[in-house]
Motif scaffolding. Sequence first.
Motif, mmCIF file in Angstrom:
data_model
loop_
_atom_site.group_PDB
_atom_site.id
_atom_site.type_symbol
_atom_site.label_atom_id
_atom_site.label_comp_id
_atom_site.label_asym_id
_atom_site.label_seq_id
_atom_site.Cartn_x
_atom_site.Cartn_y
_atom_site.Cartn_z
ATOM 1 N N GLU A 29 21.042 -23.256 15.465
ATOM 2 C CA GLU A 29 21.043 -22.838 14.066
ATOM 3 C C GLU A 29 19.684 -23.079 13.414
ATOM 4 O OE1 GLU A 29 24.346 -24.993 12.501
ATOM 5 O OE2 GLU A 29 25.839 -23.684 13.433
ATOM 6 N N ALA A 30 19.051 -24.217 13.731
ATOM 7 C CA ALA A 30 17.726 -24.503 13.177
ATOM 8 C C ALA A 30 16.693 -23.503 13.700
ATOM 9 C CB ALA A 30 17.309 -25.928 13.529
ATOM 10 N N VAL A 103 20.979 -8.764 6.775
ATOM 11 C CA VAL A 103 22.094 -7.873 7.086
ATOM 12 C C VAL A 103 23.125 -8.600 7.945
ATOM 13 C CG1 VAL A 103 22.774 -5.780 8.324
ATOM 14 C CG2 VAL A 103 20.731 -5.771 6.875
ATOM 15 N N ILE A 104 22.660 -9.320 8.961
ATOM 16 C CA ILE A 104 23.566 -10.052 9.850
ATOM 17 C C ILE A 104 24.376 -11.077 9.054
ATOM 18 C CG2 ILE A 104 23.668 -11.704 11.763
ATOM 19 C CD1 ILE A 104 21.152 -10.186 12.877
ATOM 20 N N ALA A 105 23.690 -11.808 8.170
ATOM 21 C CA ALA A 105 24.392 -12.800 7.349
ATOM 22 C C ALA A 105 25.445 -12.128 6.477
ATOM 23 C CB ALA A 105 23.387 -13.563 6.488
ATOM 24 N N ALA A 106 25.106 -10.988 5.876
ATOM 25 C CA ALA A 106 26.071 -10.287 5.029
ATOM 26 C C ALA A 106 27.260 -9.786 5.841
ATOM 27 C CB ALA A 106 25.378 -9.118 4.324
ATOM 28 N N VAL A 107 26.975 -9.244 7.034
ATOM 29 C CA VAL A 107 28.047 -8.761 7.908
ATOM 30 C C VAL A 107 29.003 -9.888 8.256
ATOM 31 C CG1 VAL A 107 28.549 -7.909 10.233
ATOM 32 C CG2 VAL A 107 26.748 -6.832 8.874
ATOM 33 N N TYR A 108 28.444 -11.055 8.615
ATOM 34 C CA TYR A 108 29.301 -12.150 9.067
ATOM 35 C C TYR A 108 29.973 -12.898 7.919
ATOM 36 C CZ TYR A 108 28.546 -11.499 13.972
ATOM 37 O OH TYR A 108 28.587 -10.970 15.236
ATOM 38 N N VAL A 109 29.371 -12.895 6.753
ATOM 39 C CA VAL A 109 30.074 -13.450 5.584
ATOM 40 C C VAL A 109 31.299 -12.606 5.274
ATOM 41 C CG1 VAL A 109 29.946 -13.770 3.086
ATOM 42 C CG2 VAL A 109 28.122 -14.642 4.551
ATOM 43 N N HIS A 110 31.133 -11.290 5.317
ATOM 44 C CA HIS A 110 32.269 -10.409 5.049
ATOM 45 C C HIS A 110 33.323 -10.543 6.134
ATOM 46 C CE1 HIS A 110 34.268 -6.333 4.693
ATOM 47 N NE2 HIS A 110 34.460 -6.881 3.510
ATOM 48 N N LEU A 111 32.913 -10.618 7.415
ATOM 49 C CA LEU A 111 33.870 -10.833 8.503
ATOM 50 C C LEU A 111 34.629 -12.144 8.315
ATOM 51 C CD1 LEU A 111 31.873 -9.679 11.660
ATOM 52 C CD2 LEU A 111 34.043 -8.734 10.869
ATOM 53 N N TRP A 112 33.919 -13.178 7.862
ATOM 54 C CA TRP A 112 34.573 -14.470 7.631
ATOM 55 C C TRP A 112 35.665 -14.341 6.571
ATOM 56 C CZ3 TRP A 112 35.712 -19.130 9.154
ATOM 57 C CH2 TRP A 112 36.097 -20.097 8.212
ATOM 58 N N GLN A 113 35.335 -13.652 5.493
ATOM 59 C CA GLN A 113 36.300 -13.517 4.408
ATOM 60 C C GLN A 113 37.508 -12.676 4.812
ATOM 61 O OE1 GLN A 113 36.308 -14.973 1.465
ATOM 62 N NE2 GLN A 113 34.349 -16.015 1.722
ATOM 63 N N ARG A 114 37.307 -11.628 5.585
ATOM 64 C CA ARG A 114 38.359 -10.664 5.847
ATOM 65 C C ARG A 114 39.096 -10.868 7.166
ATOM 66 N NH1 ARG A 114 40.892 -8.590 2.609
ATOM 67 N NH2 ARG A 114 41.033 -6.461 3.418
ATOM 68 N N VAL A 115 38.435 -11.485 8.150
ATOM 69 C CA VAL A 115 39.039 -11.601 9.481
ATOM 70 C C VAL A 115 39.149 -13.041 9.941
ATOM 71 C CG1 VAL A 115 38.852 -10.943 11.922
ATOM 72 C CG2 VAL A 115 38.190 -9.307 10.142
ATOM 73 N N TRP A 116 38.034 -13.767 9.938
ATOM 74 C CA TRP A 116 38.005 -15.074 10.601
ATOM 75 C C TRP A 116 38.725 -16.163 9.803
ATOM 76 C CZ3 TRP A 116 36.622 -14.655 15.445
ATOM 77 C CH2 TRP A 116 35.797 -13.594 15.800
ATOM 78 N N HIS A 126 31.892 -19.912 13.351
ATOM 79 C CA HIS A 126 31.413 -18.662 12.794
ATOM 80 C C HIS A 126 29.930 -18.763 12.440
ATOM 81 C CE1 HIS A 126 32.234 -14.704 11.225
ATOM 82 N NE2 HIS A 126 31.628 -15.012 10.082
ATOM 83 N N VAL A 127 29.519 -19.894 11.883
ATOM 84 C CA VAL A 127 28.106 -20.106 11.563
ATOM 85 C C VAL A 127 27.266 -20.082 12.840
ATOM 86 C CG1 VAL A 127 26.446 -21.760 10.633
ATOM 87 C CG2 VAL A 127 28.617 -21.385 9.449
ATOM 88 N N ALA A 131 24.232 -17.497 13.976
ATOM 89 C CA ALA A 131 22.898 -17.924 14.417
ATOM 90 C C ALA A 131 22.525 -17.301 15.763
ATOM 91 C CB ALA A 131 22.843 -19.445 14.510
ATOM 92 N N THR A 132 23.477 -17.226 16.685
ATOM 93 C CA THR A 132 23.168 -16.616 17.989
ATOM 94 C C THR A 132 22.837 -15.136 17.837
ATOM 95 O OG1 THR A 132 25.458 -16.012 18.556
ATOM 96 C CG2 THR A 132 24.727 -18.234 19.142
ATOM 97 N N VAL A 133 23.517 -14.455 16.917
ATOM 98 C CA VAL A 133 23.245 -13.037 16.691
ATOM 99 C C VAL A 133 21.855 -12.855 16.083
ATOM 100 C CG1 VAL A 133 23.993 -10.965 15.456
ATOM 101 C CG2 VAL A 133 25.685 -12.478 16.480
ATOM 102 N N VAL A 134 21.473 -13.744 15.165
ATOM 103 C CA VAL A 134 20.128 -13.678 14.580
ATOM 104 C C VAL A 134 19.067 -13.839 15.664
ATOM 105 C CG1 VAL A 134 18.502 -14.884 13.074
ATOM 106 C CG2 VAL A 134 20.829 -14.413 12.277
ATOM 107 N N LEU A 135 19.249 -14.794 16.572
ATOM 108 C CA LEU A 135 18.279 -14.993 17.650
ATOM 109 C C LEU A 135 18.251 -13.793 18.595
ATOM 110 C CD1 LEU A 135 18.899 -18.763 18.484
ATOM 111 C CD2 LEU A 135 16.970 -17.762 17.246
ATOM 112 N N ALA A 136 19.436 -13.253 18.913
ATOM 113 C CA ALA A 136 19.495 -12.075 19.781
ATOM 114 C C ALA A 136 18.801 -10.887 19.111
ATOM 115 C CB ALA A 136 20.942 -11.741 20.109
#
Length: 431
Positions: A29-30, A103-116, A126-127, A131-136
């Motif tokens: 994450e860091a 964009v990735i953060a926004a996508v995953y915040v919305h996924l967290w609210q609606r799915v996770w 989820h966090v 972070a892994t998606v940001v690095l990828a």
Amino acid sequence: MDEPLSPTSGRSELWALPRRAVVVVLAVEASAVALVVAGSATPPPGAIGLAVFLTVLSVVHTELATGIERIRRRAAQTAYFDLSSVWTFAAALLLPPMLAAAVIAAVYVHLWQRVWRPAKVPLHRHVYTTATVVLAANAAHAVVQGAGGLPTAAADLGGVAGIALAVLLYVLVNAVLVAVVIVLTSERPGLRDIFGGWDDNAVEIATICMGALAAVALGSTPGLVALVLPPILVLHRAVLVRQLEEVASTDAKTGLLNAAAWQVQGTRIVRRVHRSRGTAAVLILDLDHFKLVNDSYGHLAGDEVLAAVATELRNSVREQDIVGRFGGEEFVVLLPDLAPGPDGNTEMRTIAERLRKRVAELVVPVGTPDGDLSISGLSISVGGAAVPNDGTTLEQVLNAADASLYAAKRDGRNLVRFAGPVEIPGPRSGN
């Protein structure tokens, strides 16, 4: 993108994970934050609008697929793959790292609210996945930029090669980072537990390829990106059907194939072995005196013992072997692709004895009305039979293996016995 769902990492707090896993999670994450900060710069004209457009497309996609994704998430057994990569990968190719990360953060915040969050997934998982998606995404962006950007013409082979390499690197970086945490939080996980199945990874790669096509469309004819939504929604439903079929074939208490599903696979493999004149074997395993466990500690503790034995069996056989639960305290293993002749007999003996010894060494922590305790001293009796020596159909071989199992029980339990001349003496202790 895959989410770490290893069975022993289901605790809700990050700090409850093993220390090594916590260190890895925080380091990843860091690193993601550091890369985003280091890559921050004034965005080019139109980039912010494109980032907002990708975010809106992702929100629309998630809203249309929310019901399906909640069912898929609850049904997932190990690594869970969502299909948001179509937008996060497009962002990686089109946007500078800081905006792609937004964009990735926004996508995953919305996924967290609606799915996770409705599926009660721990926030720290989820966090970490974000972070892994940001690095990828950073790795994919660097590759495409190094290749000269997105292809602008049919003859731009360098650009096409850059996208292909970006797809590979995006998948690899994310898979490795998730796999590390699963390994650190699980006891002897199998390859499927770590990386998911072939079908899961094929869906992930297909989704990322659609993200690449979306990026190319946005770079040339933005309106065409709307054509991505119908096929991605159809893919959601196709994956859900396959996943539900898998759940229907799985024994709920142990995670193994149930009897009907095991017999379907077993019949197909035995027929193949018979046609190819190969060799296979069937092992039937029965927990000795399992009723005493239920009577002494309760049926819930008995279920935990069954699950622990199932995990041990699955982790102690070869990748191609098929393990199932036949009901009660009885398990069954199909060993395909054995060597012909004496070498195959030796392999049967080795696997059967290994399973018997692993169960004998098990210590299963369970919760009881009287507090937490550990159950040990378990044992199994094993009966085996071979294809084609003891039968040419699955039913014939099962009958022969069942007779061998009763011989092991009759001779004192905690033993392995095979049909025909392949008979193994063993210890009589721990009955």
